[in-house]
Write a protein that holds these residues in place. Structure first.
Motif, PDB file in Angstrom:
ATOM      1  N   SER A 178       0.827  -1.210   0.000  1.00 19.27           N
ATOM      2  CA  SER A 178       0.000   0.000   0.000  1.00 19.27           C
ATOM      3  C   SER A 178       0.860   1.258   0.000  1.00 19.27           C
ATOM      4  N   SER A 179       1.859   1.266  -0.847  1.00 14.55           N
ATOM      5  CA  SER A 179       2.753   2.413  -0.982  1.00 14.55           C
ATOM      6  C   SER A 179       2.744   2.844  -2.445  1.00 14.55           C
ATOM      7  N   GLY A 180       3.542   3.869  -2.771  1.00 16.81           N
ATOM      8  CA  GLY A 180       3.469   4.371  -4.125  1.00 16.81           C
ATOM      9  C   GLY A 180       4.788   4.878  -4.662  1.00 16.81           C
ATOM     10  N   TYR A 228      -1.396  -4.468  -2.412  1.00 15.25           N
ATOM     11  CA  TYR A 228      -2.273  -3.376  -1.992  1.00 15.25           C
ATOM     12  C   TYR A 228      -3.725  -3.830  -1.974  1.00 15.25           C
ATOM     13  N   GLY A 229      -4.534  -3.053  -1.264  1.00 16.58           N
ATOM     14  CA  GLY A 229      -5.944  -3.368  -1.164  1.00 16.58           C
ATOM     15  C   GLY A 229      -6.713  -2.983  -2.414  1.00 16.58           C
ATOM     16  N   SER A 238      -2.432   3.344  -9.805  1.00 19.16           N
ATOM     17  CA  SER A 238      -1.055   3.831  -9.759  1.00 19.16           C
ATOM     18  C   SER A 238      -0.114   2.763  -9.216  1.00 19.16           C
ATOM     19  N   GLN A 239      -0.604   1.931  -8.302  1.00 19.41           N
ATOM     20  CA  GLN A 239       0.228   0.858  -7.775  1.00 19.41           C
ATOM     21  C   GLN A 239       0.399  -0.265  -8.791  1.00 19.41           C
ATOM     22  N   LYS A 282       4.287  -2.616 -12.924  1.00 19.40           N
ATOM     23  CA  LYS A 282       4.751  -2.782 -14.307  1.00 19.40           C
ATOM     24  C   LYS A 282       6.103  -2.115 -14.511  1.00 19.40           C
ATOM     25  N   ARG A 283       6.252  -0.909 -13.988  1.00 22.76           N
ATOM     26  CA  ARG A 283       7.511  -0.179 -14.156  1.00 22.76           C
ATOM     27  C   ARG A 283       8.676  -0.907 -13.480  1.00 22.76           C
TER      28      ARG A 283
END
Length: 291
Positions: free
Chosen positions: A141-143, A232-233, A243-244, A249-250
């Protein structure tokens, strides 16, 4: 703010202090109830306003897979003391702490490192720095950069209100009513208050700035080549699920979406989260030489 489901320590979990060259860190340690740890250990790092207790619900399941599992309070969080110097609470400074804690936890063995939310922004500094001997890395759950969405607004409000009204007013007029409306039980409510007031005020302000202003460091992280999991949830209200997914993918990373969970899968869906971590850790160990 993560809300632990319960505070009673499960069997095999105990309070611990991790001694390092940069200070002592309050921790919870989980060991297999029977037998001895046969796999590499894991280190869990909480998010902003969080603590080691945010992982209580997954400790027993993780340890029963044959590991020593340690969760800490970062510098200035809850039961780990911190100075009044804002420079001590940057992602870089806290990441250096994680280097030292991971070395102490691993005691020569590679460590599975997990960073939740702001803890992800901190732990990636340790990964990019390369000093930590790691087996794998999980962003929970981070970005890729500063936090977004409703939690960004809550963080900005906290940053604005803290210097003006202080913790007491912030708790009484905003955080406590929000928790009551959410149905948080009285014993957990009392814990959340105790935890908040135990935090370094300087740390709370500086960490809020850090979680809002963090730069995108995914290219640096990708260059490390560490086995990485993005978890992530399904309904995360911090960094968006999309975004996660793009971050995974990145990084060419494994990706697990936890059904029904929001921003704290270890609290909201502990069994699913624990099994996903254990599966990923086992796979990572299969591809690394044992020391």
């Amino acid at each position: 703010m993560s809300t632990p489901r319960f505070l009673t320590l499960p069997p095999g979990v105990r309070e611990q202090r991790i001694e390092t060259p940069v200070g002592t860190f309050a921790a919870l340690e989980a060991l297999p109830v029977s037998g001895v740890p046969e796999r590499w250990p894991a280190l869990l790092v909480p998010g902003y306003t969080g603590s080691k207790e945010d992982f209580i619900a997954i400790f027993q399941t993780l340890a029963q897979a044959g590991r020593r599992v340690v969760a800490i309070d970062m510098r200035g969080q809850y039961e780990t003391e911190g100075p009044d110097d804002p420079a001590a609470y940057t992602c870089e400074a806290l990441g250096e702490d994680i280097d030292q804690v991971a070395a102490a936890v691993g005691a020569g063995e590679p460590v599975h490192l997990v960073g939740h939310s702001f803890g992800g922004l901190v732990t990636r500094e340790a990964v990019i720095g390369g000093a930590t001997k790691l087996a794998s890395y999980t962003l929970m759950s981070s970005g890729p950069a500063g936090i977004t969405g409703p939690r960004e607004q809550a963080c900005r409000a906290m940053l604005r209100e803290l210097p003006e009204v202080g913790l007491e007013q912030l708790w009484t007029h905003r955080l406590e009513p929000e928790a009551i409306v959410a149905g948080v039980p009285d014993d957990i409510l009392a814990f959340l208050r105790r935890r908040l007031f135990a935090n370094s005020l300087t740390g709370l302000v500086t960490m809020a700035q850090q979680v809002l202003d963090a730069p995108d460091r995914l290219e640096d992280l990708r260059d490390v080549g560490m086995p990485t999991l993005i978890l992530y949830g399904e309904h995360d209200d911090g960094w968006s699920p999309s975004s996660q997914a793009e971050m995974a993918k990145r990084l060419d990373a494994d990706c697990v979406v936890v059904p029904g969970a929001l921003h704290s899968p270890a609290v909201e869906a502990p069994e699913t989260t624990a099994h996903a971590l254990t599966r990923f850790w086992n796979q990572a160990e299969q591809h690394l030489p044992h020391t």
